[in-house]
Design a protein around this motif. Structure first.
Motif, PDB file in Angstrom:
ATOM      1  N   PHE A 284      38.714  40.470  59.836  1.00 34.73           N
ATOM      2  CA  PHE A 284      39.951  39.921  60.387  1.00 34.73           C
ATOM      3  C   PHE A 284      40.168  40.388  61.822  1.00 34.73           C
ATOM      4  O   PHE A 284      39.705  41.454  62.216  1.00 34.73           O
ATOM      5  N   ARG A 285      40.942  39.612  62.578  1.00 32.61           N
ATOM      6  CA  ARG A 285      41.510  40.059  63.842  1.00 32.61           C
ATOM      7  C   ARG A 285      42.762  40.858  63.464  1.00 32.61           C
ATOM      8  O   ARG A 285      43.444  40.500  62.491  1.00 32.61           O
ATOM      9  N   THR A 286      43.078  41.922  64.207  1.00 36.74           N
ATOM     10  CA  THR A 286      44.129  42.826  63.744  1.00 36.74           C
ATOM     11  C   THR A 286      44.977  43.408  64.878  1.00 36.74           C
ATOM     12  O   THR A 286      44.579  43.395  66.040  1.00 36.74           O
ATOM     13  N   PHE A 287      46.135  43.938  64.492  1.00 39.52           N
ATOM     14  CA  PHE A 287      46.964  44.808  65.322  1.00 39.52           C
ATOM     15  C   PHE A 287      47.752  45.696  64.374  1.00 39.52           C
ATOM     16  O   PHE A 287      47.753  45.475  63.156  1.00 39.52           O
ATOM     17  N   LEU A 288      48.394  46.730  64.910  1.00 38.95           N
ATOM     18  CA  LEU A 288      49.149  47.684  64.102  1.00 38.95           C
ATOM     19  C   LEU A 288      50.625  47.673  64.475  1.00 38.95           C
ATOM     20  O   LEU A 288      50.969  47.479  65.640  1.00 38.95           O
ATOM     21  N   THR A 289      51.475  47.923  63.470  1.00 42.82           N
ATOM     22  CA  THR A 289      52.866  48.267  63.732  1.00 42.82           C
ATOM     23  C   THR A 289      53.176  49.546  62.977  1.00 42.82           C
ATOM     24  O   THR A 289      52.501  49.885  61.994  1.00 42.82           O
ATOM     25  N   LEU A 290      54.177  50.253  63.452  1.00 42.80           N
ATOM     26  CA  LEU A 290      54.604  51.485  62.791  1.00 42.80           C
ATOM     27  C   LEU A 290      55.992  51.834  63.267  1.00 42.80           C
ATOM     28  O   LEU A 290      56.492  51.275  64.247  1.00 42.80           O
ATOM     29  N   ASN A 291      56.608  52.731  62.560  1.00 39.31           N
ATOM     30  CA  ASN A 291      57.905  53.263  62.951  1.00 39.31           C
ATOM     31  C   ASN A 291      57.744  54.743  63.250  1.00 39.31           C
ATOM     32  O   ASN A 291      56.938  55.427  62.613  1.00 39.31           O
ATOM     33  N   VAL A 292      58.508  55.218  64.216  1.00 39.44           N
ATOM     34  CA  VAL A 292      58.519  56.628  64.569  1.00 39.44           C
ATOM     35  C   VAL A 292      59.970  57.087  64.493  1.00 39.44           C
ATOM     36  O   VAL A 292      60.849  56.472  65.097  1.00 39.44           O
ATOM     37  N   SER A 293      60.188  58.155  63.730  1.00 45.02           N
ATOM     38  CA  SER A 293      61.521  58.753  63.691  1.00 45.02           C
ATOM     39  C   SER A 293      61.403  60.222  63.312  1.00 45.02           C
ATOM     40  O   SER A 293      60.526  60.594  62.521  1.00 45.02           O
ATOM     41  N   ASP A 294      62.250  61.012  63.897  1.00 45.78           N
ATOM     42  CA  ASP A 294      62.301  62.446  63.601  1.00 45.78           C
ATOM     43  C   ASP A 294      60.929  63.102  63.665  1.00 45.78           C
ATOM     44  O   ASP A 294      60.571  63.913  62.809  1.00 45.78           O
ATOM     45  N   GLY A 295      60.131  62.726  64.664  1.00 45.15           N
ATOM     46  CA  GLY A 295      58.840  63.360  64.865  1.00 45.15           C
ATOM     47  C   GLY A 295      57.781  62.997  63.841  1.00 45.15           C
ATOM     48  O   GLY A 295      56.805  63.738  63.671  1.00 45.15           O
ATOM     49  N   ALA A 296      57.935  61.852  63.173  1.00 45.14           N
ATOM     50  CA  ALA A 296      56.950  61.441  62.167  1.00 45.14           C
ATOM     51  C   ALA A 296      56.645  59.952  62.270  1.00 45.14           C
ATOM     52  O   ALA A 296      57.511  59.147  62.618  1.00 45.14           O
ATOM     53  N   LEU A 297      55.388  59.604  61.949  1.00 44.82           N
ATOM     54  CA  LEU A 297      54.987  58.203  61.842  1.00 44.82           C
ATOM     55  C   LEU A 297      55.333  57.713  60.441  1.00 44.82           C
ATOM     56  O   LEU A 297      55.096  58.414  59.459  1.00 44.82           O
ATOM     57  N   ARG A 298      55.838  56.496  60.374  1.00 46.42           N
ATOM     58  CA  ARG A 298      56.174  55.903  59.073  1.00 46.42           C
ATOM     59  C   ARG A 298      55.725  54.435  59.072  1.00 46.42           C
ATOM     60  O   ARG A 298      55.708  53.781  60.096  1.00 46.42           O
ATOM     61  N   ASP A 299      55.413  53.956  57.899  1.00 46.67           N
ATOM     62  CA  ASP A 299      55.120  52.528  57.711  1.00 46.67           C
ATOM     63  C   ASP A 299      54.023  52.028  58.642  1.00 46.67           C
ATOM     64  O   ASP A 299      54.154  50.941  59.245  1.00 46.67           O
ATOM     65  N   VAL A 300      52.934  52.761  58.778  1.00 42.47           N
ATOM     66  CA  VAL A 300      51.802  52.312  59.592  1.00 42.47           C
ATOM     67  C   VAL A 300      51.171  51.118  58.872  1.00 42.47           C
ATOM     68  O   VAL A 300      50.709  51.245  57.736  1.00 42.47           O
ATOM     69  N   THR A 301      51.188  49.958  59.527  1.00 45.46           N
ATOM     70  CA  THR A 301      50.747  48.712  58.890  1.00 45.46           C
ATOM     71  C   THR A 301      49.708  48.008  59.745  1.00 45.46           C
ATOM     72  O   THR A 301      49.962  47.714  60.912  1.00 45.46           O
ATOM     73  N   LEU A 302      48.556  47.742  59.145  1.00 44.22           N
ATOM     74  CA  LEU A 302      47.523  46.945  59.804  1.00 44.22           C
ATOM     75  C   LEU A 302      47.786  45.480  59.486  1.00 44.22           C
ATOM     76  O   LEU A 302      47.786  45.084  58.323  1.00 44.22           O
ATOM     77  N   HIS A 303      48.024  44.680  60.522  1.00 46.87           N
ATOM     78  CA  HIS A 303      48.279  43.252  60.346  1.00 46.87           C
ATOM     79  C   HIS A 303      46.966  42.495  60.499  1.00 46.87           C
ATOM     80  O   HIS A 303      46.312  42.578  61.544  1.00 46.87           O
ATOM     81  N   LYS A 304      46.591  41.761  59.457  1.00 46.34           N
ATOM     82  CA  LYS A 304      45.358  40.977  59.449  1.00 46.34           C
ATOM     83  C   LYS A 304      45.713  39.536  59.771  1.00 46.34           C
ATOM     84  O   LYS A 304      46.487  38.903  59.055  1.00 46.34           O
ATOM     85  N   LEU A 305      45.168  39.036  60.862  1.00 44.36           N
ATOM     86  CA  LEU A 305      45.497  37.698  61.322  1.00 44.36           C
ATOM     87  C   LEU A 305      44.578  36.668  60.693  1.00 44.36           C
ATOM     88  O   LEU A 305      43.379  36.917  60.515  1.00 44.36           O
ATOM     89  N   PRO A 306      45.116  35.495  60.378  1.00 50.86           N
ATOM     90  CA  PRO A 306      44.281  34.451  59.774  1.00 50.86           C
ATOM     91  C   PRO A 306      43.242  33.930  60.764  1.00 50.86           C
ATOM     92  O   PRO A 306      43.395  34.092  61.974  1.00 50.86           O
ATOM     93  N   PRO A 307      42.198  33.326  60.241  1.00 50.05           N
ATOM     94  CA  PRO A 307      41.171  32.765  61.133  1.00 50.05           C
ATOM     95  C   PRO A 307      41.796  31.755  62.096  1.00 50.05           C
ATOM     96  O   PRO A 307      42.777  31.081  61.768  1.00 50.05           O
ATOM     97  N   ARG A 308      41.198  31.670  63.279  1.00 52.79           N
ATOM     98  CA  ARG A 308      41.656  30.678  64.264  1.00 52.79           C
ATOM     99  C   ARG A 308      41.293  29.278  63.778  1.00 52.79           C
ATOM    100  O   ARG A 308      40.252  29.066  63.180  1.00 52.79           O
ATOM    101  N   ARG A 309      42.147  28.332  64.105  1.00 50.89           N
ATOM    102  CA  ARG A 309      41.882  26.942  63.720  1.00 50.89           C
ATOM    103  C   ARG A 309      41.150  26.233  64.810  1.00 50.89           C
ATOM    104  O   ARG A 309      41.188  26.481  65.926  1.00 50.89           O
TER     105      ARG A 309
END
Length: 167
Positions: A142-167
């Motif tokens: 997959f093609r990908t990017f990441l999102t995450l949340n940062v609060s109180d000096g910690a990483l939370r909800d680290v998510t790898l987003h998998k993108l669908p194939p290009r049309r």
């Protein structure tokens, strides 16, 4: 604080435009981090116009105009964590040790270059994150990017987003 991490956009060489899901994620993020290989100034301009805050570096495929506008290494403190951004970290073997030695003052290092998502922790606690590429999956499923949340000096909800194939 919501972060979006990306790298290796390679527009227009590997893709004519950025995926809609990535653009929507940029709009939702408090901070966008790009770990290099933009390849054109128009992409940097687009990110700057859509991002509340953009932290970026140049990559090996970025020519003089982008190198004049971007550093090789960027650093920022975000919600109590010390972030660094660099394009290349070398071979996968020994990466954690090398990065921990090179960046002893960081909590999180975001990098690119390989187009391969990566999430590991070096001895001493340095978190290494590579979001892959949203435009060029190379040898990945997959093609990908990441999102995450940062609060109180910690990483939370680290998510790898998998993108669908290009049309």
């Amino acid at each position: 604080m919501r972060l979006l991490l990306t790298s290796d956009t390679h527009v227009p060489a590997r893709a004519r435009s950025l995926p809609g899901a990535l653009l929507a994620g940029i709009d939702e993020a408090d901070v966008v981090i790009h770990a290099g290989d933009w390849t054109d100034e128009a992409t940097l301009d687009l990110f700057q116009s859509r991002s509340r805050r953009l932290i970026g570096v140049f990559g090996n495929n970025d020519g003089p105009p982008l190198r004049r506008r971007l550093p090789e290494v960027a650093r920022a403190e975000l919600a109590g964590l010390r972030f660094g951004v660099v394009h290349e970290t070398g071979a996968a073997g020994g990466r954690e040790r090398r990065c921990a030695e090179r960046f002893p003052d960081l909590d999180v290092l975001v990098f690119g270059h390989s187009h391969i998502p990566w999430d590991s922790v070096a001895p001493g606690g340095l978190r290494l994150l590579n979001p892959g590429s949203p435009t060029d999956r190379r040898r990945q499923p997959f093609r990908t990017f990441l999102t995450l949340n940062v609060s109180d000096g910690a990483l939370r909800d680290v998510t790898l987003h998998k993108l669908p194939p290009r049309r």
